[in-house]
Design a protein around this motif. Structure first.
Motif, PDB file in Angstrom:
ATOM      1  N   ASP A  11      20.447-120.061 -46.787  1.00  0.00           N
ATOM      2  CA  ASP A  11      19.654-119.391 -45.038  1.00  0.00           C
ATOM      3  C   ASP A  11      20.955-118.793 -44.845  1.00  0.00           C
ATOM      4  O   ASP A  11      21.461-117.933 -44.057  1.00  0.00           O
ATOM      5  CB  ASP A  11      19.718-120.858 -45.085  1.00  0.00           C
ATOM      6  CG  ASP A  11      18.064-121.096 -44.397  1.00  0.00           C
ATOM      7  OD1 ASP A  11      17.503-120.211 -45.356  1.00  0.00           O
ATOM      8  OD2 ASP A  11      17.648-122.329 -44.687  1.00  0.00           O
ATOM      9  N   GLN A  12      22.459-119.473 -45.484  1.00  0.00           N
ATOM     10  CA  GLN A  12      23.768-119.080 -44.636  1.00  0.00           C
ATOM     11  C   GLN A  12      23.815-117.248 -45.327  1.00  0.00           C
ATOM     12  O   GLN A  12      24.296-116.256 -44.501  1.00  0.00           O
ATOM     13  CB  GLN A  12      24.821-119.890 -44.996  1.00  0.00           C
ATOM     14  CG  GLN A  12      26.142-118.847 -45.022  1.00  0.00           C
ATOM     15  CD  GLN A  12      26.514-119.207 -43.109  1.00  0.00           C
ATOM     16  OE1 GLN A  12      25.834-120.310 -42.603  1.00  0.00           O
ATOM     17  NE2 GLN A  12      27.022-117.730 -42.942  1.00  0.00           N
ATOM     18  N   LEU A  13      23.093-116.949 -45.937  1.00  0.00           N
ATOM     19  CA  LEU A  13      23.535-115.807 -46.826  1.00  0.00           C
ATOM     20  C   LEU A  13      22.228-114.801 -46.259  1.00  0.00           C
ATOM     21  O   LEU A  13      22.654-113.457 -45.645  1.00  0.00           O
ATOM     22  CB  LEU A  13      22.624-115.368 -48.514  1.00  0.00           C
ATOM     23  CG  LEU A  13      23.058-114.089 -48.957  1.00  0.00           C
ATOM     24  CD1 LEU A  13      23.602-114.137 -50.415  1.00  0.00           C
ATOM     25  CD2 LEU A  13      21.796-113.643 -48.665  1.00  0.00           C
ATOM     26  N   LEU A  14      21.386-115.811 -45.718  1.00  0.00           N
ATOM     27  CA  LEU A  14      20.510-114.553 -45.029  1.00  0.00           C
ATOM     28  C   LEU A  14      20.979-113.842 -42.867  1.00  0.00           C
ATOM     29  O   LEU A  14      21.130-113.369 -42.739  1.00  0.00           O
ATOM     30  CB  LEU A  14      19.364-115.380 -44.648  1.00  0.00           C
ATOM     31  CG  LEU A  14      18.164-115.328 -45.828  1.00  0.00           C
ATOM     32  CD1 LEU A  14      16.415-115.765 -45.926  1.00  0.00           C
ATOM     33  CD2 LEU A  14      18.047-113.500 -46.343  1.00  0.00           C
ATOM     34  N   ASP A  37       6.856-108.440 -41.513  1.00  0.00           N
ATOM     35  CA  ASP A  37       7.027-108.886 -42.537  1.00  0.00           C
ATOM     36  C   ASP A  37       7.806-108.563 -43.514  1.00  0.00           C
ATOM     37  O   ASP A  37       7.751-109.207 -44.503  1.00  0.00           O
ATOM     38  CB  ASP A  37       4.731-108.297 -42.823  1.00  0.00           C
ATOM     39  CG  ASP A  37       4.064-109.186 -41.358  1.00  0.00           C
ATOM     40  OD1 ASP A  37       4.754-110.561 -41.238  1.00  0.00           O
ATOM     41  OD2 ASP A  37       3.426-108.703 -41.398  1.00  0.00           O
ATOM     42  N   LEU A  38       8.118-107.246 -43.096  1.00  0.00           N
ATOM     43  CA  LEU A  38       8.938-106.689 -44.140  1.00  0.00           C
ATOM     44  C   LEU A  38       9.758-107.892 -44.266  1.00  0.00           C
ATOM     45  O   LEU A  38      10.685-108.270 -45.512  1.00  0.00           O
ATOM     46  CB  LEU A  38       9.040-105.090 -43.944  1.00  0.00           C
ATOM     47  CG  LEU A  38       9.978-104.418 -44.825  1.00  0.00           C
ATOM     48  CD1 LEU A  38       9.631-104.406 -45.619  1.00  0.00           C
ATOM     49  CD2 LEU A  38      10.162-102.947 -44.464  1.00  0.00           C
ATOM     50  N   LEU A  39      10.759-107.748 -43.252  1.00  0.00           N
ATOM     51  CA  LEU A  39      11.866-108.708 -43.427  1.00  0.00           C
ATOM     52  C   LEU A  39      11.840-110.193 -44.308  1.00  0.00           C
ATOM     53  O   LEU A  39      12.813-110.296 -44.867  1.00  0.00           O
ATOM     54  CB  LEU A  39      12.139-109.022 -41.815  1.00  0.00           C
ATOM     55  CG  LEU A  39      13.143-107.449 -41.362  1.00  0.00           C
ATOM     56  CD1 LEU A  39      13.680-108.285 -40.106  1.00  0.00           C
ATOM     57  CD2 LEU A  39      14.557-107.738 -41.809  1.00  0.00           C
ATOM     58  N   GLN A  40      10.704-110.689 -44.343  1.00  0.00           N
ATOM     59  CA  GLN A  40       9.876-111.901 -44.895  1.00  0.00           C
ATOM     60  C   GLN A  40      10.065-110.858 -46.027  1.00  0.00           C
ATOM     61  O   GLN A  40      10.749-112.316 -47.701  1.00  0.00           O
ATOM     62  CB  GLN A  40       8.783-112.093 -44.206  1.00  0.00           C
ATOM     63  CG  GLN A  40       8.913-113.184 -43.176  1.00  0.00           C
ATOM     64  CD  GLN A  40       7.489-113.793 -42.380  1.00  0.00           C
ATOM     65  OE1 GLN A  40       6.813-113.601 -42.914  1.00  0.00           O
ATOM     66  NE2 GLN A  40       7.386-114.548 -41.094  1.00  0.00           N
ATOM     67  N   ASP A  41       8.893-109.943 -46.459  1.00  0.00           N
ATOM     68  CA  ASP A  41       9.797-109.584 -47.737  1.00  0.00           C
ATOM     69  C   ASP A  41      10.601-109.557 -48.907  1.00  0.00           C
ATOM     70  O   ASP A  41      10.906-109.674 -50.030  1.00  0.00           O
ATOM     71  CB  ASP A  41       8.675-108.332 -48.216  1.00  0.00           C
ATOM     72  CG  ASP A  41       6.982-108.636 -47.885  1.00  0.00           C
ATOM     73  OD1 ASP A  41       6.455-109.918 -47.796  1.00  0.00           O
ATOM     74  OD2 ASP A  41       6.024-107.381 -47.459  1.00  0.00           O
ATOM     75  N   ALA A  43      13.415-111.321 -47.598  1.00  0.00           N
ATOM     76  CA  ALA A  43      14.284-112.485 -48.372  1.00  0.00           C
ATOM     77  C   ALA A  43      13.267-113.052 -49.634  1.00  0.00           C
ATOM     78  O   ALA A  43      14.707-113.609 -50.712  1.00  0.00           O
ATOM     79  CB  ALA A  43      13.622-113.331 -47.173  1.00  0.00           C
ATOM     80  N   LEU A  44      12.092-112.934 -49.288  1.00  0.00           N
ATOM     81  CA  LEU A  44      12.157-113.407 -51.191  1.00  0.00           C
ATOM     82  C   LEU A  44      11.987-112.442 -52.157  1.00  0.00           C
ATOM     83  O   LEU A  44      12.569-112.898 -52.950  1.00  0.00           O
ATOM     84  CB  LEU A  44      10.419-113.613 -50.856  1.00  0.00           C
ATOM     85  CG  LEU A  44       9.198-114.095 -51.979  1.00  0.00           C
ATOM     86  CD1 LEU A  44      10.017-115.511 -52.304  1.00  0.00           C
ATOM     87  CD2 LEU A  44       7.709-113.601 -52.260  1.00  0.00           C
ATOM     88  N   ALA A  45      12.089-111.453 -51.898  1.00  0.00           N
ATOM     89  CA  ALA A  45      12.752-110.459 -52.981  1.00  0.00           C
ATOM     90  C   ALA A  45      13.773-110.437 -53.256  1.00  0.00           C
ATOM     91  O   ALA A  45      14.634-111.330 -54.516  1.00  0.00           O
ATOM     92  CB  ALA A  45      12.152-109.416 -52.858  1.00  0.00           C
ATOM     93  N   HIS A  68      15.866-101.743 -49.718  1.00  0.00           N
ATOM     94  CA  HIS A  68      15.979-100.965 -49.933  1.00  0.00           C
ATOM     95  C   HIS A  68      15.045-100.733 -51.430  1.00  0.00           C
ATOM     96  O   HIS A  68      14.213-100.093 -50.930  1.00  0.00           O
ATOM     97  CB  HIS A  68      16.856-100.044 -50.174  1.00  0.00           C
ATOM     98  CG  HIS A  68      17.835 -99.395 -48.972  1.00  0.00           C
ATOM     99  ND1 HIS A  68      17.207 -98.835 -48.127  1.00  0.00           N
ATOM    100  CD2 HIS A  68      19.034 -99.574 -48.554  1.00  0.00           C
ATOM    101  CE1 HIS A  68      18.603 -98.725 -47.673  1.00  0.00           C
ATOM    102  NE2 HIS A  68      19.595 -98.856 -47.755  1.00  0.00           N
ATOM    103  N   ASN A  69      15.602-101.268 -51.920  1.00  0.00           N
ATOM    104  CA  ASN A  69      13.884-100.941 -53.293  1.00  0.00           C
ATOM    105  C   ASN A  69      12.352-101.776 -52.724  1.00  0.00           C
ATOM    106  O   ASN A  69      11.203-101.530 -52.724  1.00  0.00           O
ATOM    107  CB  ASN A  69      14.450-102.348 -54.340  1.00  0.00           C
ATOM    108  CG  ASN A  69      15.922-101.646 -54.937  1.00  0.00           C
ATOM    109  OD1 ASN A  69      15.331-100.404 -54.885  1.00  0.00           O
ATOM    110  ND2 ASN A  69      15.646-101.989 -55.744  1.00  0.00           N
ATOM    111  N   ARG A  70      12.813-102.960 -52.380  1.00  0.00           N
ATOM    112  CA  ARG A  70      11.624-103.577 -51.040  1.00  0.00           C
ATOM    113  C   ARG A  70      11.409-103.088 -50.181  1.00  0.00           C
ATOM    114  O   ARG A  70      10.000-103.017 -50.136  1.00  0.00           O
ATOM    115  CB  ARG A  70      11.741-105.068 -50.345  1.00  0.00           C
ATOM    116  CG  ARG A  70      10.768-105.898 -49.749  1.00  0.00           C
ATOM    117  CD  ARG A  70       9.601-105.656 -51.547  1.00  0.00           C
ATOM    118  NE  ARG A  70       8.269-106.200 -50.720  1.00  0.00           N
ATOM    119  CZ  ARG A  70       7.401-105.303 -50.577  1.00  0.00           C
ATOM    120  NH1 ARG A  70       7.051-104.113 -51.141  1.00  0.00           N
ATOM    121  NH2 ARG A  70       6.348-105.310 -49.990  1.00  0.00           N
TER     122      ARG A  70
END
Length: 168
Positions: A11-14, A37-41, A43-45, A68-70
């Motif tokens: 969470d700190q890194l995010l 949605d992309l931001l969530q993706d 974060a998951l990646a 960038h890859n996501r």
């Protein structure tokens, strides 16, 4: 931080990279809901990719590469390309008056739309350059040579100049 182990550290890194991630997401998606949605993706990646980070490159570059890859995967998966959209309010600067703020916001919207229309390879290089990454850092993040970065940025600059004109 050489290892991000727990949820609190993640969470700190995010939080530390929220602006970077938001701007990268905005360079790939105009629609606010799809961008969220992309931001969530992203974060998951990032969560999934973190165990592979060995600390041999800066964490910021690793985060940007994953994002960038996501983002590229997101664009490839979309059937339509967005043609416009608003930027998030966190891009605005409060030191401008109402007229200056409106003009600045209009320029940012035009720039963001123009960047969004660039081919992925140019868009990635420009987004990182706008984040203050050096040619070497961009090369490392994208897995290309520094000379290729220069070529991509030169092509992107020409394309943006054609779309925006010299006055933007």
């Amino acid at each position: 931080m050489t290892h991000v182990g727990g949820k609190g550290e993640f969470d700190q890194l995010l939080r530390e990279h929220a602006g970077l991630l938001s701007r990268i997401a905005a360079s790939y998606e105009a629609d606010r809901a799809l961008r969220d949605d992309l931001l969530q993706d992203m974060a998951l990646a990032l969560w999934r990719a973190l165990p592979s980070w060995r600390g041999d490159a800066p964490l910021r570059a690793f985060v940007a590469r994953v994002a960038h890859n996501r983002g590229a995967t997101h664009v490839i998966g979309q059937m339509r390309r967005p043609v416009g959209g608003e930027l998030s309010e966190d891009w605005a600067e409060s030191r401008h008056g109402p007229d200056g703020h409106a003009e600045l916001e209009q320029r940012r919207v035009h720039l963001q739309d123009a960047v969004r229309r660039l081919p992925l390879s140019l868009r990635q290089a420009v987004t990182l350059a706008l984040e203050g990454f050096s040619h070497a850092e961009i090369a490392d993040t994208l897995g290309i040579t520094a000379n290729s970065v220069g070529v991509r940025l030169s092509r992107a600059k020409a394309a943006l100049k054609a779309v925006l004109g010299d006055g933007q």
